[in-house]
Motif scaffolding. Structure first.
Motif, PDB file in Angstrom:
ATOM      1  N   ASN A  94       3.212  11.743  -6.033  1.00  0.00           N
ATOM      2  CA  ASN A  94       3.558  10.417  -5.520  1.00  0.00           C
ATOM      3  C   ASN A  94       4.605  10.463  -4.415  1.00  0.00           C
ATOM      4  OD1 ASN A  94       1.787   9.065  -7.240  1.00  0.00           O
ATOM      5  ND2 ASN A  94       3.294   8.963  -8.884  1.00  0.00           N
ATOM      6  N   LYS A 100       3.941   9.206  -0.481  1.00  0.00           N
ATOM      7  CA  LYS A 100       4.733   8.188   0.216  1.00  0.00           C
ATOM      8  C   LYS A 100       5.375   8.733   1.478  1.00  0.00           C
ATOM      9  CE  LYS A 100       5.786   5.518  -3.970  1.00  0.00           C
ATOM     10  NZ  LYS A 100       6.858   5.062  -4.895  1.00  0.00           N
ATOM     11  N   LYS A 123       2.682   9.168   4.211  1.00  0.00           N
ATOM     12  CA  LYS A 123       2.323   7.915   4.867  1.00  0.00           C
ATOM     13  C   LYS A 123       3.423   7.446   5.814  1.00  0.00           C
ATOM     14  CE  LYS A 123      -0.778   6.197   1.237  1.00  0.00           C
ATOM     15  NZ  LYS A 123      -1.009   5.151   0.202  1.00  0.00           N
ATOM     16  N   ALA A 124       4.676   7.602   5.370  1.00  0.00           N
ATOM     17  CA  ALA A 124       5.801   7.232   6.231  1.00  0.00           C
ATOM     18  C   ALA A 124       5.809   8.080   7.497  1.00  0.00           C
ATOM     19  CB  ALA A 124       7.116   7.394   5.476  1.00  0.00           C
TER      20      ALA A 124
END
Length: 266
Positions: free
Chosen positions: A86, A90, A93-94
């Motif tokens: 996870n 994240k 994607k950032a």
């Protein structure tokens, strides 16, 4: 097999070589025509006046496309290697968002010269360097999170050193530029293309321009670290046909076709 024939390793290489060529050719043209001083001009100064601004803009637009492609391939690679982490998802994607914003800023810098639309040019520079620096930082954290199972420690340390290099250059550039444009060294400095050693604020100007070039080199070095990673990537395009013609109203089962794109299997 040559190294640039392995996977998609040519992509970050082409990005660095093409962007460097954009800076070099526009610099040579501007100096030859006496539009700028040879000693450490701002990168943007090399693409401010015609005809070099045309070359500068066209080549940097292509560089922005190459950069988006490189950033997207890196995003897909990390996504494939860590499908259930996870934190990594994240951060990945950032990094994609930050990278795309940085590429958008590069295109703005290329097409809005500082002597014509200073506000737009500065906004593009902030996106390019600001979001680009954050992208490098996020990717370095990803390298740390993925070691030693996926990433080697050596890659992480190299990227960390490049991020530190970038941070020091950014701090120097922002500090000296803020002092230079504080109003104590004259007005309309953004329009000034020629500097003499006797000019007030000359030392601050030279430090700022040197820091800007240094920051750009840290970006080049960071993308070159992708070469080894990209050697293990192949890219395919898959065509799914849902009918025998383009005008079929009802779906018809057709065998899918997979075709290699840009790269061979590793």
């Amino acid at each position: 097999m040559w190294w640039f024939q392995q996977g998609l390793s040519f992509l970050p290489s082409a990005l660095v070589i093409w962007t460097s060529a954009a800076f070099i050719f526009s610099y040579i043209t501007a100096v030859t025509l006496h539009h700028i001083d040879p000693a450490l001009p701002y990168i943007s100064d090399t693409g401010t006046l015609a005809p070099e601004k045309c070359l500068f803009g066209a080549m940097l637009n292509i560089a922005a496309v190459l950069c988006i492609a490189t950033i997207y391939v890196r995003y897909k690679q990390v996504h494939a290697l860590s499908p259930e982490e996870n934190v990594i998802i994240k951060l990945n994607k950032a990094g994609l968002v930050l990278g795309i914003l940085s590429c958008l800023g590069l295109s703005v810098v290329a097409n809005f010269q500082k002597t014509a639309l200073f506000a737009a040019h500065v906004s593009g520079a902030v996106l390019t360097f600001g979001m680009g620096s954050l992208y490098m930082f996020v990717q370095t954290i990803l390298s740390y999170q993925m070691q030693p199972k996926i990433h080697g420690k050596q890659v992480f340390w190299i990227r960390l050193l490049l991020v530190i290099w970038c941070g020091v250059s950014a701090f120097s550039m922002l500090t000296c530029s803020s002092i230079l444009h504080s109003g104590n060294f004259g007005t309309d400095l953004e329009q000034k293309l020629h500097w003499n050693p006797e000019d007030k604020g000359y030392v601050l100007h030279m430090i700022t321009t040197a820091a800007e070039w240094s920051m750009s080199f840290s970006f080049f070095g960071f993308f070159l670290t992708y070469i080894r990673d990209f050697q293990k990537i192949s890219l395919r395009v898959e065509a799914n046909l849902h009918g025998l013609t383009l005008y079929d109203t009802a779906p018809c089962p057709i065998n899918s076709e997979r075709t290699r794109l840009l790269s061979r299997d590793i």
